[in-house]
Scaffold this motif. Structure first.
Motif, PDB file in Angstrom:
ATOM      1  N   THR A   1       8.802 -22.270 -29.444  1.00  0.00           N
ATOM      2  CA  THR A   1       7.895 -21.727 -28.426  1.00  0.00           C
ATOM      3  C   THR A   1       8.495 -20.526 -27.719  1.00  0.00           C
ATOM      4  OG1 THR A   1       6.939 -23.924 -28.064  1.00  0.00           O
ATOM      5  CG2 THR A   1       6.606 -22.297 -26.348  1.00  0.00           C
TER       6      THR A   1
ATOM      7  N   TYR B   1       8.687 -24.249 -22.384  1.00  0.00           N
ATOM      8  CA  TYR B   1       7.966 -25.242 -23.177  1.00  0.00           C
ATOM      9  C   TYR B   1       6.935 -25.989 -22.335  1.00  0.00           C
ATOM     10  CZ  TYR B   1       7.374 -29.097 -26.526  1.00  0.00           C
ATOM     11  OH  TYR B   1       6.868 -30.021 -27.409  1.00  0.00           O
TER      12      TYR B   1
ATOM     13  N   ALA C   1      10.306 -26.676 -28.893  1.00  0.00           N
ATOM     14  CA  ALA C   1      10.602 -25.962 -27.650  1.00  0.00           C
ATOM     15  C   ALA C   1      11.326 -24.649 -27.950  1.00  0.00           C
ATOM     16  CB  ALA C   1      11.447 -26.837 -26.718  1.00  0.00           C
TER      17      ALA C   1
ATOM     18  N   TYR D   1      16.646 -30.364 -24.077  1.00  0.00           N
ATOM     19  CA  TYR D   1      15.791 -29.194 -24.297  1.00  0.00           C
ATOM     20  C   TYR D   1      16.411 -27.924 -23.696  1.00  0.00           C
ATOM     21  CZ  TYR D   1      11.979 -32.202 -25.912  1.00  0.00           C
ATOM     22  OH  TYR D   1      11.206 -33.092 -26.625  1.00  0.00           O
TER      23      TYR D   1
END
Length: 287
Positions: free
Chosen positions: A130, A257, A127, A250
């Motif tokens: 990304t 993500y 994540a 996250y």
């Protein structure tokens, strides 16, 4: 130095709240692993008013740091990878005190790196990767090449850590030393980015092209954790995803993500009617 520190750590060892005490000795003249200190004492407690507490000591020409952290803070750092020195400290330290073999079991778990924990770490790392990668592409398209370069360097760091997780290991402080052995292709990309004599724009352009395959080929495996969580319900609102205990880790990378995984056909959109005939609620699901 350890003998000099004995009264300090023995006092902590007598506290029933203390789970374990570790000693980390400086091995090099200037050591980033010990923050330049000659010795580190790491005290892990069951709980405490302060999750992190630090004291510094000096004796003649030497200095030592005492870090007291709670078990909860320890697990948080290990899950999020926010303190890379911690893994080195846990794996390469001398145990001074170990209540009910807490430290022994912790070291064994780190060494074995259970599949569930590995999936979570890979998901969080991917994540982060990304976001850095997509932001770098935007900066490149805007011809902000230095900012694109910075984001690409960060994304390669995340890719390097991801490669280490894939092999069932934990990233250490010297990540690129690990990756040079474990995944020479990623190491070569990084080396070309920072060492090449090509103009900056050309370096960034070539590295984006070369990175695409290495990143996208890892998408399916890295997304296993979030897929398993989302499979627990037929569909989720974005607020429900943010509030889910494991997906909270996250953090700010979560929405970028999810959209990336929607684009890759791993997460799917489900629309529900609102009171307006023209606006739909957007929910997320997996197959």
């Amino acid at each position: 130095m350890e003998a000099l520190l004995r009264p300090i750590y023995q006092e902590r060892a007598s506290d029933p709240n203390t789970l374990g005490i570790l000693h980390i000795q400086k091995k090099e003249k200037v050591s980033p692993l010990t923050d330049t200190f000659d010795s580190i004492l790491l005290v892990i407690t069951k709980d405490a008013e302060r999750p992190i507490f630090t004291k510094h000591y000096s004796y003649h020409n030497q200095k030592a740091a005492l870090h007291t952290i709670t078990e909860k803070q320890l697990q948080k750092w290990l899950t999020l990878g926010k303190n890379p020195k911690l893994v080195d400290w846990l794996l390469n330290s001398r145990i001074l005190f170990d209540r009910n073999e807490f430290i022994t079991h912790l070291k064994k778990e780190l060494d074995e790196f259970p599949e569930r924990g590995r999936k979570i770490r890979m998901g969080i790392e991917f994540a982060r990767l990304t976001r850095r990668y997509l932001e770098g592409k935007v900066f490149y398209d805007q011809q902000n090449y230095l900012d694109a370069y910075t984001e690409l360097v960060d994304s390669l760091h995340h890719l390097a850590r991801l490669a280490i997780f894939e092999r069932g290991m934990h990233p250490e402080v010297l990540v690129w030393k690990q990756v040079k052995v474990l995944d020479p292709a990623i190491y070569k990309l990084y080396d070309e980015l920072v060492s090449s004599s090509e103009p900056l724009q050309k370096r960034v352009e070539l590295l984006f092209l070369a990175s695409d395959f290495l990143i996208h080929s890892r998408t399916k495996e890295a997304a296993l954790h979030i897929q398993e969580v989302l499979a627990q319900k037929p569909y989720w609102s974005i607020q429900e995803i943010h509030e889910q205990a494991e997906l909270k880790n996250y953090s700010t990378d979560l929405e970028v993500y999810i959209e990336f995984l929607v684009e890759k056909g791993i997460i799917f959109i489900e629309e529900h009617q609102t009171k307006s005939s023209q606006i739909m609620h957007r929910y997320y699901r997996v197959v």
